[in-house]
Design a protein around this motif. Sequence first.
Motif, PDB file in Angstrom:
ATOM      1  N   ASP A 188       0.960  -1.139  -0.250  1.00 55.94           N
ATOM      2  CA  ASP A 188      -0.221   0.176   0.074  1.00 55.94           C
ATOM      3  C   ASP A 188       0.955   1.518   0.058  1.00 55.94           C
ATOM      4  O   ASP A 188       0.326   2.058  -0.785  1.00 55.94           O
ATOM      5  CB  ASP A 188      -0.431  -0.038   1.559  1.00 55.94           C
ATOM      6  CG  ASP A 188      -2.022  -1.063   0.670  1.00 55.94           C
ATOM      7  OD1 ASP A 188      -2.680  -0.720  -0.345  1.00 55.94           O
ATOM      8  OD2 ASP A 188      -2.652  -1.031   1.798  1.00 55.94           O
ATOM      9  N   ASP A 214       1.307   4.071  -2.963  1.00 57.03           N
ATOM     10  CA  ASP A 214       0.729   5.583  -2.591  1.00 57.03           C
ATOM     11  C   ASP A 214       1.706   6.242  -2.715  1.00 57.03           C
ATOM     12  O   ASP A 214       2.442   7.296  -3.829  1.00 57.03           O
ATOM     13  CB  ASP A 214       0.671   6.089  -0.786  1.00 57.03           C
ATOM     14  CG  ASP A 214      -0.442   5.467  -0.391  1.00 57.03           C
ATOM     15  OD1 ASP A 214      -1.639   5.116  -1.812  1.00 57.03           O
ATOM     16  OD2 ASP A 214      -0.901   4.958   0.586  1.00 57.03           O
ATOM     17  N   ALA A 237       2.102   6.552  -6.979  1.00 61.54           N
ATOM     18  CA  ALA A 237       0.696   7.497  -7.469  1.00 61.54           C
ATOM     19  C   ALA A 237       0.672   8.703  -7.211  1.00 61.54           C
ATOM     20  O   ALA A 237       0.728   9.880  -8.392  1.00 61.54           O
ATOM     21  CB  ALA A 237      -0.482   6.919  -7.019  1.00 61.54           C
ATOM     22  N   ASP A 238       1.940   9.032  -6.189  1.00 60.57           N
ATOM     23  CA  ASP A 238       2.145  10.667  -5.785  1.00 60.57           C
ATOM     24  C   ASP A 238       2.828  10.911  -6.304  1.00 60.57           C
ATOM     25  O   ASP A 238       3.198  12.729  -7.313  1.00 60.57           O
ATOM     26  CB  ASP A 238       3.015  10.405  -4.427  1.00 60.57           C
ATOM     27  CG  ASP A 238       2.081  10.414  -3.504  1.00 60.57           C
ATOM     28  OD1 ASP A 238       0.975  10.645  -3.277  1.00 60.57           O
ATOM     29  OD2 ASP A 238       2.185  10.492  -1.998  1.00 60.57           O
ATOM     30  N   ASP A 240      -4.589  12.083 -11.865  1.00 59.29           N
ATOM     31  CA  ASP A 240      -5.644  11.833 -10.750  1.00 59.29           C
ATOM     32  C   ASP A 240      -4.907  10.436 -10.525  1.00 59.29           C
ATOM     33  O   ASP A 240      -5.150   9.147 -10.305  1.00 59.29           O
ATOM     34  CB  ASP A 240      -7.146  11.355 -10.773  1.00 59.29           C
ATOM     35  CG  ASP A 240      -7.972  10.953 -10.144  1.00 59.29           C
ATOM     36  OD1 ASP A 240      -7.531  10.466  -8.945  1.00 59.29           O
ATOM     37  OD2 ASP A 240      -9.521  10.659 -10.168  1.00 59.29           O
ATOM     38  N   LYS A 241      -3.982  11.643  -8.656  1.00 62.22           N
ATOM     39  CA  LYS A 241      -3.822   9.933  -8.317  1.00 62.22           C
ATOM     40  C   LYS A 241      -3.881   9.170  -7.138  1.00 62.22           C
ATOM     41  O   LYS A 241      -3.946   8.423  -7.642  1.00 62.22           O
ATOM     42  CB  LYS A 241      -2.186  10.918  -7.462  1.00 62.22           C
ATOM     43  CG  LYS A 241      -2.912  11.519  -6.164  1.00 62.22           C
ATOM     44  CD  LYS A 241      -1.562  11.931  -5.846  1.00 62.22           C
ATOM     45  CE  LYS A 241      -1.830  13.186  -4.283  1.00 62.22           C
ATOM     46  NZ  LYS A 241      -0.967  13.663  -3.617  1.00 62.22           N
ATOM     47  N   ASP A 242      -5.603  10.139  -6.769  1.00 67.29           N
ATOM     48  CA  ASP A 242      -6.266   8.329  -6.483  1.00 67.29           C
ATOM     49  C   ASP A 242      -7.298   7.273  -7.070  1.00 67.29           C
ATOM     50  O   ASP A 242      -6.808   6.361  -6.920  1.00 67.29           O
ATOM     51  CB  ASP A 242      -7.113   9.356  -5.486  1.00 67.29           C
ATOM     52  CG  ASP A 242      -7.185  10.059  -4.290  1.00 67.29           C
ATOM     53  OD1 ASP A 242      -5.935   9.544  -3.564  1.00 67.29           O
ATOM     54  OD2 ASP A 242      -7.856  11.245  -4.294  1.00 67.29           O
ATOM     55  N   GLU A 243      -7.275   7.627  -8.489  1.00 66.88           N
ATOM     56  CA  GLU A 243      -7.705   6.903  -9.110  1.00 66.88           C
ATOM     57  C   GLU A 243      -6.241   6.139  -9.889  1.00 66.88           C
ATOM     58  O   GLU A 243      -7.062   4.513  -9.554  1.00 66.88           O
ATOM     59  CB  GLU A 243      -8.616   7.487 -10.622  1.00 66.88           C
ATOM     60  CG  GLU A 243      -8.572   6.218 -11.246  1.00 66.88           C
ATOM     61  CD  GLU A 243      -9.038   7.275 -12.733  1.00 66.88           C
ATOM     62  OE1 GLU A 243      -9.773   6.045 -13.516  1.00 66.88           O
ATOM     63  OE2 GLU A 243      -8.756   8.256 -13.862  1.00 66.88           O
ATOM     64  N   LYS A 250      -4.016   5.168  -7.804  1.00 64.66           N
ATOM     65  CA  LYS A 250      -4.186   4.073  -6.224  1.00 64.66           C
ATOM     66  C   LYS A 250      -4.937   3.098  -6.330  1.00 64.66           C
ATOM     67  O   LYS A 250      -4.299   1.646  -6.510  1.00 64.66           O
ATOM     68  CB  LYS A 250      -4.111   4.378  -5.255  1.00 64.66           C
ATOM     69  CG  LYS A 250      -2.843   5.893  -4.777  1.00 64.66           C
ATOM     70  CD  LYS A 250      -2.988   6.874  -3.738  1.00 64.66           C
ATOM     71  CE  LYS A 250      -1.902   7.582  -3.924  1.00 64.66           C
ATOM     72  NZ  LYS A 250      -2.393   8.249  -2.166  1.00 64.66           N
ATOM     73  N   ASP A 251      -5.934   3.120  -6.603  1.00 68.81           N
ATOM     74  CA  ASP A 251      -7.174   2.356  -6.731  1.00 68.81           C
ATOM     75  C   ASP A 251      -7.328   1.225  -7.763  1.00 68.81           C
ATOM     76  O   ASP A 251      -7.282  -0.106  -8.029  1.00 68.81           O
ATOM     77  CB  ASP A 251      -9.025   3.065  -6.874  1.00 68.81           C
ATOM     78  CG  ASP A 251      -9.270   4.256  -5.544  1.00 68.81           C
ATOM     79  OD1 ASP A 251      -8.410   3.928  -4.758  1.00 68.81           O
ATOM     80  OD2 ASP A 251      -9.982   4.775  -5.661  1.00 68.81           O
ATOM     81  N   LYS A 274      -4.523  -0.865  -7.032  1.00 68.71           N
ATOM     82  CA  LYS A 274      -4.156  -1.564  -6.310  1.00 68.71           C
ATOM     83  C   LYS A 274      -6.101  -3.365  -6.510  1.00 68.71           C
ATOM     84  O   LYS A 274      -5.489  -4.208  -6.265  1.00 68.71           O
ATOM     85  CB  LYS A 274      -5.151  -0.885  -4.929  1.00 68.71           C
ATOM     86  CG  LYS A 274      -4.512  -0.538  -4.117  1.00 68.71           C
ATOM     87  CD  LYS A 274      -4.788   0.344  -2.530  1.00 68.71           C
ATOM     88  CE  LYS A 274      -3.749   1.188  -2.064  1.00 68.71           C
ATOM     89  NZ  LYS A 274      -3.766   1.827  -1.125  1.00 68.71           N
TER      90      LYS A 274
END
Length: 164
Positions: A30, A34, A37-38, A48-51, A53-54, A57
Amino acid sequence: MIENQNRKIKYLDETLENLNIKNIKAKDLDEIIDIIADEIFEIKITTDKDEIKDLIKKREMMGNTVIPGSNIALLHTRSDSILVPYIGIYRLVNPVKMRSIGFSYEDVDTILVMIARKKEDNTILEMLGEISIALVDDEEFKDTLKTGSIDDVKNIIIKILNKN
């Protein structure tokens, strides 16, 4: 045929221009995701770093990201938030246990990341596929990912892609 070759060279140049090798310290997958993606957000590969990451994963949960016996994992996905195709090599200061084939785990010390757009040109997808195959078949490539300089990695990717 020549137009295809020229397109391949253009895409290869663009992809290798953004090639990145980074040594990172992380305690688990994890945290690795992170950091990746960052990083790609900071260097403007994604919006969109959160997308990202998702998506990584979710792909990891499907399994088979560790190349057995190599201590290398391949993290890859496709996203509309990617601006240009990306290849990154992340070398872990301390290996992290990751699920390998079946119920086994392997200490991973090198992560190859490949991310493309959802609506990617087939030439780029073919190139990324050839690189993925080399992860299994090419010992020199695996060694270069683990210890080579950025120029070494670029050169071996070019060599891999020129075989076909």
